[in-house]
Motif scaffolding. Sequence first.
Motif, PDB file in Angstrom:
ATOM      1  N   GLU A  11       0.835  -1.211   0.000  1.00  0.00           N
ATOM      2  CA  GLU A  11       0.000   0.000   0.000  1.00  0.00           C
ATOM      3  C   GLU A  11       0.863   1.252   0.000  1.00  0.00           C
ATOM      4  O   GLU A  11       0.479   2.289  -0.548  1.00  0.00           O
ATOM      5  CB  GLU A  11      -0.912   0.052   1.221  1.00  0.00           C
ATOM      6  CG  GLU A  11      -1.803  -1.150   1.432  1.00  0.00           C
ATOM      7  CD  GLU A  11      -1.118  -2.222   2.220  1.00  0.00           C
ATOM      8  OE1 GLU A  11      -0.722  -3.220   1.592  1.00  0.00           O
ATOM      9  OE2 GLU A  11      -0.968  -2.068   3.445  1.00  0.00           O
ATOM     10  N   ASP A  12       2.005   1.187   0.661  1.00  0.00           N
ATOM     11  CA  ASP A  12       2.896   2.351   0.693  1.00  0.00           C
ATOM     12  C   ASP A  12       3.475   2.619  -0.696  1.00  0.00           C
ATOM     13  O   ASP A  12       3.627   3.784  -1.098  1.00  0.00           O
ATOM     14  CB  ASP A  12       4.027   2.142   1.700  1.00  0.00           C
ATOM     15  CG  ASP A  12       3.558   2.280   3.138  1.00  0.00           C
ATOM     16  OD1 ASP A  12       4.181   1.682   4.028  1.00  0.00           O
ATOM     17  OD2 ASP A  12       2.548   2.975   3.359  1.00  0.00           O
ATOM     18  N   HIS A  22       0.802   4.260  -2.601  1.00  0.00           N
ATOM     19  CA  HIS A  22       0.646   5.653  -2.168  1.00  0.00           C
ATOM     20  C   HIS A  22       1.684   6.535  -2.846  1.00  0.00           C
ATOM     21  O   HIS A  22       1.370   7.634  -3.332  1.00  0.00           O
ATOM     22  CB  HIS A  22       0.786   5.716  -0.649  1.00  0.00           C
ATOM     23  CG  HIS A  22       0.486   7.048  -0.056  1.00  0.00           C
ATOM     24  ND1 HIS A  22       1.199   7.578   0.994  1.00  0.00           N
ATOM     25  CD2 HIS A  22      -0.449   7.977  -0.359  1.00  0.00           C
ATOM     26  CE1 HIS A  22       0.709   8.764   1.307  1.00  0.00           C
ATOM     27  NE2 HIS A  22      -0.287   9.031   0.515  1.00  0.00           N
ATOM     28  N   TYR A  23       2.917   6.078  -2.919  1.00  0.00           N
ATOM     29  CA  TYR A  23       3.955   6.875  -3.568  1.00  0.00           C
ATOM     30  C   TYR A  23       3.718   6.985  -5.071  1.00  0.00           C
ATOM     31  O   TYR A  23       4.026   8.010  -5.685  1.00  0.00           O
ATOM     32  CB  TYR A  23       5.345   6.292  -3.267  1.00  0.00           C
ATOM     33  CG  TYR A  23       5.958   6.929  -2.044  1.00  0.00           C
ATOM     34  CD1 TYR A  23       5.429   6.677  -0.783  1.00  0.00           C
ATOM     35  CD2 TYR A  23       7.010   7.820  -2.156  1.00  0.00           C
ATOM     36  CE1 TYR A  23       5.945   7.285   0.339  1.00  0.00           C
ATOM     37  CE2 TYR A  23       7.550   8.429  -1.029  1.00  0.00           C
ATOM     38  CZ  TYR A  23       7.005   8.155   0.215  1.00  0.00           C
ATOM     39  OH  TYR A  23       7.523   8.769   1.335  1.00  0.00           O
TER      40      TYR A  23
END
Lengths: 385, 137
Positions: free
Chosen positions: B74-75, B78-79
């Motif tokens: 998920e990170d 997000h980026y």
Amino acid sequence: MWTIEGQETDWPKLDSLQPGRVLDFYDEPSLFTVRTRDGFDLLAYRCGADRDVDRFLLVPTNEKLLAEIEHNLISLREALTLQPWSWLVDRNLDGTLSRPLAVDPLKLPDRALPEEGVRLYADTDVFLRLRMIGRGIEAGHIPASVVKRAVEGATDAIKALVRHVLGASAITGRLSDVARRYYDLPAVHFAFRSFEIAFGKPSDPTELMDPDTFDQIRSLLVKGLSWAELATEGIPANPTSEWTAIVNALTKLAPPQKGTVQEVEVSGVLTGSEYRTVRLTRHTTRRISEARKLLNPDTMPHTDTGYVREFDKDKLTFTLRNAKGETLRFVEFSEEQYDDSLVAFETDRIVTIVSTETVGAAAELVSITFGSSLAEGNGEDNSSE
Amino acid sequence: MVDAGNSEKPVFPTGWPARCPPEDASCAEGQVYRITKKNPLEPSDFLSVREENKPFPPDRECEAAGLSVFQKREDAIHYRRKFPYLGDRIAQGTLTEEHGKLKPTPRGRNSHMTWWPYEGVERSKLFTLVEEKPCGP
């Protein structure tokens, strides 16, 4: 690399893109401050790269804007497009910079800017955020109807899901204190560039949420939003009862077919991920409307005129009877409708109510309006089916 | 190519600054995610700023020798949303101690890590594509 129309300028005066404050980093500083030779601070956002060149969007900044970005109070795209003019500079492999190009940031290619709604950090403390988008919704010009829709939309959407998870009776009466923890969330942030409201965790630590209940509510909303993101599909062929709750919740969140609000962005932990933003459009609203027809083909509102009898302060219900004492409707109402309902009971005034059927024994009060008093009126029954 | 059976100790590329990776970096281990552009994956998806010969701040020489990866998918997503130019794809790789060093370098409370690969590690071969951003509205 992409090109864009702009005007070469001699300002800002920069020798390099040496970062001051680094707000974000991917392989290298990607969002950071730089200072011009004449002492002005700019926010630099890495917006493109190829083998020979890195491209940066430079926008004026100050401590207020940086704090808003770092506290997740503003989306990155909004922060970078606040000003009517910004600059692009290319940094070559030897570190030299191209002459700045003054550009309208809104005219940059979509891939040169952060996606709509994304913030610097994941929204871990925000349960639900609604951002209302439409022509006429801008700083200093937020119609009250937009504010009302945002607040009531979020609350009523979660209430619809809580009703399904905890049961219809949990919403009424004093049991509603338990249910309220899930839908009467504290508003932790407002933003007025479009209109945005964010709801966080209950502020009173004693008002704990049962994790299983919270997960069930979130699961329903996730399912609904995932369906809403699909372009064309209808609801499942044999929808379970949860779909009524899901569609009712989406009805509260999605923009109306007409009016100022044209789109609604939904984000926050309740969407399933603190990183997720779902955009509900009027097309979504039409799909929801079709789904409601499938789920509730025979549901019609009832209109009745009579007198409020047998008022129950604990269960938030009353019985509406005609002048002959015949029961017209057994109704449950919300805390917001308590005052009007109590006045109707205590003053014996004739009222006209609109209600809808629920899965329980009581109809849900939609509205209550006052007519003539008992001494003046005939107490006619105007119920319609 | 790093051979697990070879007793020769793996080394980092020459020319890195002293004490890089930092002493508190651990042996690489576990699943990580990186934003990529190409399908199939290419070595260019796994080049550091230093290897790309791009300028970097003098106080970030060691970071410039490493690669940004995330422990949580998920990170990475997000980026990708914050910096779309980075690429439309997410690749997943499983790193072991033979592949270099790893250190958590979070931004906020995310799972960002810096990976310093050993010399000769075929980085793109350690990863597989797991997600492609859908095109269109």
